[in-house]
Every structure is written in structure tokens, then in C-alpha cells.
Scaffold this active site. Sequence first.
Site, PDB file in Angstrom:
ATOM      1  N   TYR A   1       0.863  -1.141  -0.009  1.00 11.07           N
ATOM      2  CA  TYR A   1      -0.058   0.020  -0.061  1.00 11.07           C
ATOM      3  C   TYR A   1       0.750   1.139   0.004  1.00 11.07           C
ATOM      4  CZ  TYR A   1      -3.744   3.375   1.760  1.00 11.07           C
ATOM      5  OH  TYR A   1      -4.526   4.348   2.069  1.00 11.07           O
TER       6      TYR A   1
ATOM      7  N   LYS B   1      -1.664  -1.159  -4.140  1.00 11.13           N
ATOM      8  CA  LYS B   1      -2.447   0.069  -4.224  1.00 11.13           C
ATOM      9  C   LYS B   1      -1.804   1.308  -3.847  1.00 11.13           C
ATOM     10  CE  LYS B   1      -5.182   2.719  -2.187  1.00 11.13           C
ATOM     11  NZ  LYS B   1      -6.040   3.481  -1.141  1.00 11.13           N
TER      12      LYS B   1
HETATM   13  C1  LIG Z   1      -5.534  10.129   1.743  1.00 12.46           C
HETATM   14  C2  LIG Z   1      -6.561   9.100   1.252  1.00 12.46           C
HETATM   15  O1  LIG Z   1      -7.305   8.781   2.206  1.00 12.46           O
HETATM   16  N1  LIG Z   1      -6.666   8.517   0.198  1.00 12.46           N
HETATM   17  C3  LIG Z   1      -7.763   7.815  -0.145  1.00 12.46           C
HETATM   18  C4  LIG Z   1      -7.108   6.259  -0.589  1.00 12.46           C
HETATM   19  O2  LIG Z   1      -5.960   6.092  -0.525  1.00 12.46           O
HETATM   20  C5  LIG Z   1      -8.526   8.188  -1.194  1.00 12.46           C
HETATM   21  O3  LIG Z   1      -9.634   7.446  -1.198  1.00 12.46           O
HETATM   22  C6  LIG Z   1      -8.984   9.591  -0.939  1.00 12.46           C
HETATM   23  O4  LIG Z   1      -9.810   9.642   0.317  1.00 12.46           O
HETATM   24  C7  LIG Z   1     -10.067  10.133  -2.082  1.00 12.46           C
HETATM   25  O5  LIG Z   1      -9.217   9.912  -3.163  1.00 12.46           O
HETATM   26  C8  LIG Z   1     -10.308  11.650  -1.736  1.00 12.46           C
HETATM   27  O6  LIG Z   1      -9.056  12.398  -1.660  1.00 12.46           O
HETATM   28  C1  LIG Z   2      -7.939   4.311   0.614  1.00 10.97           C
HETATM   29  C2  LIG Z   2      -7.197   2.920   1.321  1.00 10.97           C
HETATM   30  O1  LIG Z   2      -7.017   2.469   0.623  1.00 10.97           O
HETATM   31  C3  LIG Z   2      -7.271   3.162   2.531  1.00 10.97           C
HETATM   32  O2  LIG Z   2      -8.181   3.867   3.171  1.00 10.97           O
HETATM   33  O3  LIG Z   2      -6.922   2.662   3.289  1.00 10.97           O
END
Ligand SMILES: CC(=O)N[C@H](C=O)[C@@H](O)[C@H](O)[C@H](O)CO
Ligand SMILES: CC(=O)C(=O)O
Length: 317
Positions: A144, A174
Site C-alpha cells: 500500500y 495500491k
Molecule cells: C489520503 C486518502 O485517504 N486517500 C484515499 C485512498 O488512498 C482516497 O480514497 C481519498 O480519500 C480520495 O481520493 C479523496 O481524496
Molecule cells: C484508501 C485506502 O486504501 C485506505 O483508506 O486504506
Amino acid sequence: MASPVGKKLTGLVAATFTPLTPEGEINLPVIGLYIDYLLEHQGVRNVFVNGTTGEGMSLSVEERKKLAEEWCGKGKGKLEQVIVHVGCMSLKDSQDLARHAAEAGADGIAAVSPSVFKPSDAGVLRQFLQEVAAAAPDLPFYYYHIPALTGVSLLARDVLDGIEKQIPSFRGLKFSGGDLLDFGQCVSYCPSDWSVLYGVDEQLLAGLAMGANGAVGSTYNYLGSRARSLLTAFETGDLTQARTLQFQVQDVISYAVKLGFDVAVNKRLMSEVSGLDLGPPSAPEALPPPPGRLHRAEAPRGRPAGPVPCQNPKRDG
Ligand SMILES: CC(=O)N[C@H](C=O)[C@@H](O)[C@H](O)[C@H](O)CO
Ligand SMILES: CC(=O)C(=O)O
């Protein structure tokens, strides 16, 4: 070491929120309802549990285990894949969580980089990931990558270098970042049976154009239905429609950003759109705590999010 087989992870994966009671205790009975909501209202069949959206790093190992058990148990026969995030500052805790995820019946595990004492180079991070993955060698393992949160600015492509030799169970990553050069390099490195999942929901279309196999994100909890239409439009070559849908997703996210888009706001949006009672965020990312000690029960609730500028899937799917 047996190489894990398993269905390739594609399409949308909701990074789940952690339901909490007003007192800040994990609220397990909500999870069955949450799963039904994702399936019935958003058409999302994969979840990523205890990640950043789920505030995994702010929960105890015991809480993370209970959550993983509930998601795997209630999701059995309903969800396609439950990926449990096991990354921690402590390698031993990560390994404990990885072993537990295997026992609980997870379909895969993932880990972020440790972020206080950061790995000095990609090889050091790969070694950490190897030791985590080895605790559950029969489960597909995903890296991740979220440099904005971990502060670990290593290129993901460098982390992948030769990783298949060190981690036989490695099945993809990811990628939550805007560096599409690095992302493209990851796509071109990964064999076709790995999953390269994009994690910046507001620019999913760019990730798809670069070759993402799917996406993991927080907003797929409440914008999953729209994002699925975006995936379909992209797959059928209708770029105009895909762009229109991406712009709609961007409108919602821009609105949330104006509200100070943190887990508190995001969780509140999900509660309002879904009608599920997800409770407050875990301490301490909401408003500043009152003077004195910070305790979950005293932590402020999430700020009200106000009206959401999208149709309510409760009413119109
Ligand atoms: C920083 C963070 O939490 N990123 C999420 C996943 O990685 C995203 O799903 C964001 O929440 C989304 O892209 C909105 O900025
Ligand atoms: C976005 C994602 O993978 C997380 O919230 O852990």
C-alpha cells in the site's frame, strides 16, 4: 512456500470506515448492515479493511482483529474479496495481524510502510514487507503506497524491483499518489496476474488510462455506483461519458475538500449518504481536543458535513 492462488482483484474496492460508538468503542453490529449497503446501493463487492480510511493505525491490535473477523465473517458468501490491512509501526504486530487475517478467512493482506522510523531505501522497505508477508504466506499480499500520509517518498517502482523473488505471495499494489510516471512504471513492471489498483479517487480516469486494474478508495463507500459507471464507460471506450462521471466525482470531492476533507468529514459524508451510524472518528484527527488529556470518549465528533451535492443513493440508487 506455496504461492497463493486467488481471484485477481479488479474493479472497485471500498476502503471501509470503522464504525464507532459515541464513546469511541468499535461498533461491530453495524458491519453486517454496512456490507449490505455496499452491495445493494453501491454495487461494491470488495473491501479494504483497517486501512487509512478505517483508521487502522489509530486502533489497537485487538480492535483490528475483531474488525477483521467481523468483516470476513459477515462478508462470507456476500463480498467477493476482503483485503485486511495489517501495516503497523511494529513488525511483530504486523505479523500477528497477518497471521490473524489468514485465520479469519481474509482474501488478501496489505501493508503500508512504517512511517515514524522510515525505511532508508527501497530494499529496506521490501525486507519489511517480506517479513510481514511471510507470516501469512498463503494469502495474496499487496503493498500500500501512500507517500502523502507515510512521508515515505520512495518510488513505488523501486519498491517493486525484484519483489516477486522475495515475496512469492506478492500480488500487486495500491497506489495512492499523483505521480503517474511512477504509477505507469509500476503498471509496466507488474505481470498480468497482479493487481495494480489506483487510490486517488478524484483522478481515477487518469489511473485507468495508465493501466490500473481497479481502484481502492474511501469515496467508493458512497460514490461507488457512479464510479462503477465510470469504469464501465472507460471499458466500453466512451471517454466522454467517463469524463463526465469523473467530473461529478470531482465535484463531490472538491466540496468535501472545502469542508476540510479529513476522516471526520469523510465518515460524516458516508453516514449521511448511507444512513448508517458510523459514529465519530477515532482520536485525534477531528477538531483540536479540549485541553488536558485526549481520550476517545472526550474526542470531538466529526464536523457536520452539510448537504451532499449528489443524489442520495438511498433514494435513487
Ligand atoms: C489520503 C486518502 O485517504 N486517500 C484515499 C485512498 O488512498 C482516497 O480514497 C481519498 O480519500 C480520495 O481520493 C479523496 O481524496
Ligand atoms: C484508501 C485506502 O486504501 C485506505 O483508506 O486504506
